[in-house]
Design an enzyme around this catalytic site. Structure first.
Site, PDB file in Angstrom:
ATOM      1  N   SER A  12     -43.121  -5.398  13.432  1.00 41.52           N
ATOM      2  CA  SER A  12     -41.828  -5.664  12.799  1.00 41.52           C
ATOM      3  C   SER A  12     -40.953  -6.573  13.657  1.00 41.52           C
ATOM      4  O   SER A  12     -40.169  -7.366  13.136  1.00 41.52           O
ATOM      5  CB  SER A  12     -41.101  -4.364  12.484  1.00 41.52           C
ATOM      6  OG  SER A  12     -40.863  -3.630  13.665  1.00 41.52           O
ATOM      7  N   TYR A  13     -41.079  -6.488  14.983  1.00 39.66           N
ATOM      8  CA  TYR A  13     -40.283  -7.355  15.843  1.00 39.66           C
ATOM      9  C   TYR A  13     -40.740  -8.808  15.702  1.00 39.66           C
ATOM     10  O   TYR A  13     -39.922  -9.724  15.676  1.00 39.66           O
ATOM     11  CB  TYR A  13     -40.340  -6.908  17.306  1.00 39.66           C
ATOM     12  CG  TYR A  13     -39.307  -7.617  18.146  1.00 39.66           C
ATOM     13  CD1 TYR A  13     -38.007  -7.137  18.238  1.00 39.66           C
ATOM     14  CD2 TYR A  13     -39.606  -8.807  18.794  1.00 39.66           C
ATOM     15  CE1 TYR A  13     -37.042  -7.810  18.974  1.00 39.66           C
ATOM     16  CE2 TYR A  13     -38.659  -9.482  19.535  1.00 39.66           C
ATOM     17  CZ  TYR A  13     -37.381  -8.979  19.619  1.00 39.66           C
ATOM     18  OH  TYR A  13     -36.425  -9.657  20.346  1.00 39.66           O
ATOM     19  N   ASP A  66     -51.196 -15.241  16.564  1.00 38.34           N
ATOM     20  CA  ASP A  66     -51.691 -14.431  17.670  1.00 38.34           C
ATOM     21  C   ASP A  66     -51.209 -15.089  18.946  1.00 38.34           C
ATOM     22  O   ASP A  66     -51.067 -16.316  19.009  1.00 38.34           O
ATOM     23  CB  ASP A  66     -53.214 -14.321  17.660  1.00 38.34           C
ATOM     24  CG  ASP A  66     -53.709 -13.158  18.523  1.00 38.34           C
ATOM     25  OD1 ASP A  66     -52.945 -12.196  18.756  1.00 38.34           O
ATOM     26  OD2 ASP A  66     -54.863 -13.212  18.969  1.00 38.34           O
TER      27      ASP A  66
END
Length: 185
Positions: A12-13, A66
């Site tokens: 979520s961050y 990523d």
């Protein structure tokens, strides 16, 4: 602003960072990431595989990102295994590995993959810095509290989101994506 883009992430961050980075220029919809990540020695291979796999599951334009912490004295470790190492060793485990090591050079690298029905494109960003002597700050996530970007005396974990995004690996990769996206569609 173009149409919606699915941002596939379980973090979520990270979603919050992307929203702040886009400043309304891209509308993101968060799709919780099922754990499909392959183990590979480079970020590009991981995001390429993830993007193609997630596109087959969710269809429609989507982004996958990523990133990894690459520590020079540890031969680039943890690199593409950063998420796993964070879960298993944490910040203090990395600091323990770095005890008595003078060369604390490190970099954070990010690769973003964009995919739609016609195109798969990768965008990269990197931020150089050093590993701190201790954990400092409670902002951000991952190894942010032990990474001091070059030119700063504070960690990512001590920075406000807008400041971190301005200089971070993810912010740099996103700016490359944004240039592409705004001219592509």
């Amino acid at each position: 602003m173009k149409g919606e883009i699915k941002l596939v992430t379980g973090n979520s961050y990270k979603f919050k960072e992307f929203q702040e980075l886009s400043k309304g220029r891209v509308k993101f919809v968060r799709v919780d990431s099922p754990k499909l990540e392959i183990q590979a020695d480079n970020l590009e291979e991981i995001v390429r595989y993830s993007a193609v796999t997630f596109y087959s599951l969710f269809s429609g334009p989507l982004l996958v990102e990523d990133s990894g912490l690459f520590i020079k004295a540890l031969n680039g470790f943890p690199g593409p295994y950063t998420s796993y190492v964070k879960r298993t060793l944490g910040c203090n485990g990395i600091l323990k590995l770095m005890e008595r090591i003078e060369n604390r050079e490190a970099s954070f690298k990010s690769v973003i993959a964009y995919i739609d029905g016609d195109k798969l494109a990768l965008f990269k960003g990197e931020t150089e810095g050093t590993i701190a002597l201790g954990v400092s700050g409670d902002k951000g996530f991952g190894f942010d509290p032990i990474f001091i970007p070059t030119g700063y005396t504070i960690t990512f974990g001590e920075m406000e989101l807008t400041e971190k995004n301005r200089i971070s690996h993810r912010g740099k990769a996103f700016q490359e994506f944004l240039k592409f996206y705004e001219s592509y569609l």
